[in-house]
Design a protein around this motif. Structure first.
Motif, PDB file in Angstrom:
ATOM      1  N   UNK A   1      61.637  41.328  41.998  1.00 35.96           N
ATOM      2  CA  UNK A   1      62.648  40.282  42.032  1.00 35.96           C
ATOM      3  C   UNK A   1      62.586  39.458  40.752  1.00 35.96           C
ATOM      4  N   UNK A   2      63.691  38.816  40.452  1.00 35.08           N
ATOM      5  CA  UNK A   2      63.767  37.952  39.278  1.00 35.08           C
ATOM      6  C   UNK A   2      62.897  36.722  39.496  1.00 35.08           C
ATOM      7  N   UNK A   3      62.190  36.299  38.444  1.00 33.06           N
ATOM      8  CA  UNK A   3      61.381  35.092  38.537  1.00 33.06           C
ATOM      9  C   UNK A   3      60.382  34.995  37.418  1.00 33.06           C
ATOM     10  N   UNK A   4      59.504  33.991  37.529  1.00 33.99           N
ATOM     11  CA  UNK A   4      58.438  33.784  36.546  1.00 33.99           C
ATOM     12  C   UNK A   4      57.172  34.476  37.046  1.00 33.99           C
ATOM     13  N   UNK A   5      56.472  35.111  36.113  1.00 38.46           N
ATOM     14  CA  UNK A   5      55.240  35.807  36.443  1.00 38.46           C
ATOM     15  C   UNK A   5      54.158  35.410  35.447  1.00 38.46           C
ATOM     16  N   UNK A   6      52.909  35.460  35.892  1.00 36.44           N
ATOM     17  CA  UNK A   6      51.780  35.179  35.003  1.00 36.44           C
ATOM     18  C   UNK A   6      50.697  36.216  35.235  1.00 36.44           C
ATOM     19  N   UNK A   7      49.826  36.391  34.237  1.00 38.18           N
ATOM     20  CA  UNK A   7      48.712  37.335  34.344  1.00 38.18           C
ATOM     21  C   UNK A   7      47.694  36.785  35.328  1.00 38.18           C
ATOM     22  N   UNK A   8      47.282  37.614  36.274  1.00 37.61           N
ATOM     23  CA  UNK A   8      46.247  37.234  37.236  1.00 37.61           C
ATOM     24  C   UNK A   8      44.883  37.687  36.725  1.00 37.61           C
ATOM     25  N   UNK A   9      44.799  38.948  36.315  1.00 40.40           N
ATOM     26  CA  UNK A   9      43.569  39.502  35.752  1.00 40.40           C
ATOM     27  C   UNK A   9      43.908  40.770  34.993  1.00 40.40           C
ATOM     28  N   UNK A  10      42.963  41.226  34.185  1.00 40.04           N
ATOM     29  CA  UNK A  10      43.173  42.453  33.440  1.00 40.04           C
ATOM     30  C   UNK A  10      42.783  43.648  34.296  1.00 40.04           C
ATOM     31  N   UNK A  11      43.429  44.776  34.056  1.00 38.16           N
ATOM     32  CA  UNK A  11      43.162  45.994  34.829  1.00 38.16           C
ATOM     33  C   UNK A  11      41.715  46.451  34.648  1.00 38.16           C
ATOM     34  N   UNK A  12      41.138  46.195  33.469  1.00 39.11           N
ATOM     35  CA  UNK A  12      39.755  46.620  33.216  1.00 39.11           C
ATOM     36  C   UNK A  12      38.718  45.747  33.921  1.00 39.11           C
ATOM     37  N   UNK A  13      39.181  44.771  34.708  1.00 35.90           N
ATOM     38  CA  UNK A  13      38.273  43.948  35.503  1.00 35.90           C
ATOM     39  C   UNK A  13      37.881  42.646  34.840  1.00 35.90           C
ATOM     40  N   UNK A  14      38.186  42.490  33.576  1.00 37.47           N
ATOM     41  CA  UNK A  14      37.850  41.246  32.883  1.00 37.47           C
ATOM     42  C   UNK A  14      38.823  40.154  33.295  1.00 37.47           C
ATOM     43  N   UNK A  15      38.331  38.926  33.291  1.00 41.92           N
ATOM     44  CA  UNK A  15      39.206  37.788  33.546  1.00 41.92           C
ATOM     45  C   UNK A  15      40.049  37.553  32.314  1.00 41.92           C
ATOM     46  N   UNK A  16      41.289  37.241  32.528  1.00 45.49           N
ATOM     47  CA  UNK A  16      42.195  36.972  31.417  1.00 45.49           C
ATOM     48  C   UNK A  16      42.215  35.481  31.119  1.00 45.49           C
ATOM     49  N   UNK A  17      42.290  35.144  29.851  1.00 38.42           N
ATOM     50  CA  UNK A  17      42.453  33.745  29.438  1.00 38.42           C
ATOM     51  C   UNK A  17      43.934  33.413  29.278  1.00 38.42           C
ATOM     52  N   UNK A  18      44.766  34.391  29.564  1.00 43.40           N
ATOM     53  CA  UNK A  18      46.216  34.254  29.380  1.00 43.40           C
ATOM     54  C   UNK A  18      46.787  33.191  30.314  1.00 43.40           C
ATOM     55  N   UNK A  19      47.548  32.269  29.750  1.00 44.06           N
ATOM     56  CA  UNK A  19      48.198  31.219  30.549  1.00 44.06           C
ATOM     57  C   UNK A  19      49.720  31.303  30.461  1.00 44.06           C
ATOM     58  N   UNK A  20      50.215  32.204  29.632  1.00 43.68           N
ATOM     59  CA  UNK A  20      51.656  32.325  29.420  1.00 43.68           C
ATOM     60  C   UNK A  20      52.362  32.789  30.683  1.00 43.68           C
ATOM     61  N   UNK A  21      53.486  32.179  30.963  1.00 45.18           N
ATOM     62  CA  UNK A  21      54.361  32.657  32.035  1.00 45.18           C
ATOM     63  C   UNK A  21      55.536  33.365  31.381  1.00 45.18           C
ATOM     64  N   UNK A  22      55.966  34.447  31.983  1.00 46.79           N
ATOM     65  CA  UNK A  22      57.121  35.173  31.457  1.00 46.79           C
ATOM     66  C   UNK A  22      58.209  35.219  32.526  1.00 46.79           C
ATOM     67  N   UNK A  23      59.431  35.291  32.071  1.00 46.44           N
ATOM     68  CA  UNK A  23      60.569  35.459  32.976  1.00 46.44           C
ATOM     69  C   UNK A  23      60.935  36.933  32.992  1.00 46.44           C
TER      70      UNK A  23
END
Length: 59
Positions: free
Chosen positions: A14-36
């Motif tokens: 669905x349309x909306x804002x999304x953010x990174x929860x975690x990386x696939x390799x298991x590392x925690x992401x420091x990413x805070x960017x939201x994308x539409x």
């Protein structure tokens, strides 16, 4: 309730804002960017790490 994760390469349900929860390799992401994303758009790699990521809907 567990949050629904979407992996890089999957299509947005669905349309909306999304953010990174975690990386696939298991590392925690420091990413805070939201994308539409629009419904049907493909989830990209993490913007800062350029790695496959699990995304969650933020709004």
């Amino acid at each position: 309730m567990a949050k629904k994760q979407f992996k890089t390469g999957e299509k947005a349900p669905q349309t909306g804002k999304y953010k990174v929860d975690e990386l696939v390799n298991g590392k925690k992401s420091q990413e805070k960017t939201e994308i539409n994303l629009n419904k049907g758009d493909q989830f990209p790699p993490s913007p800062s790490e350029s790695e496959a990521a699990y995304w969650v809907k933020s709004s």
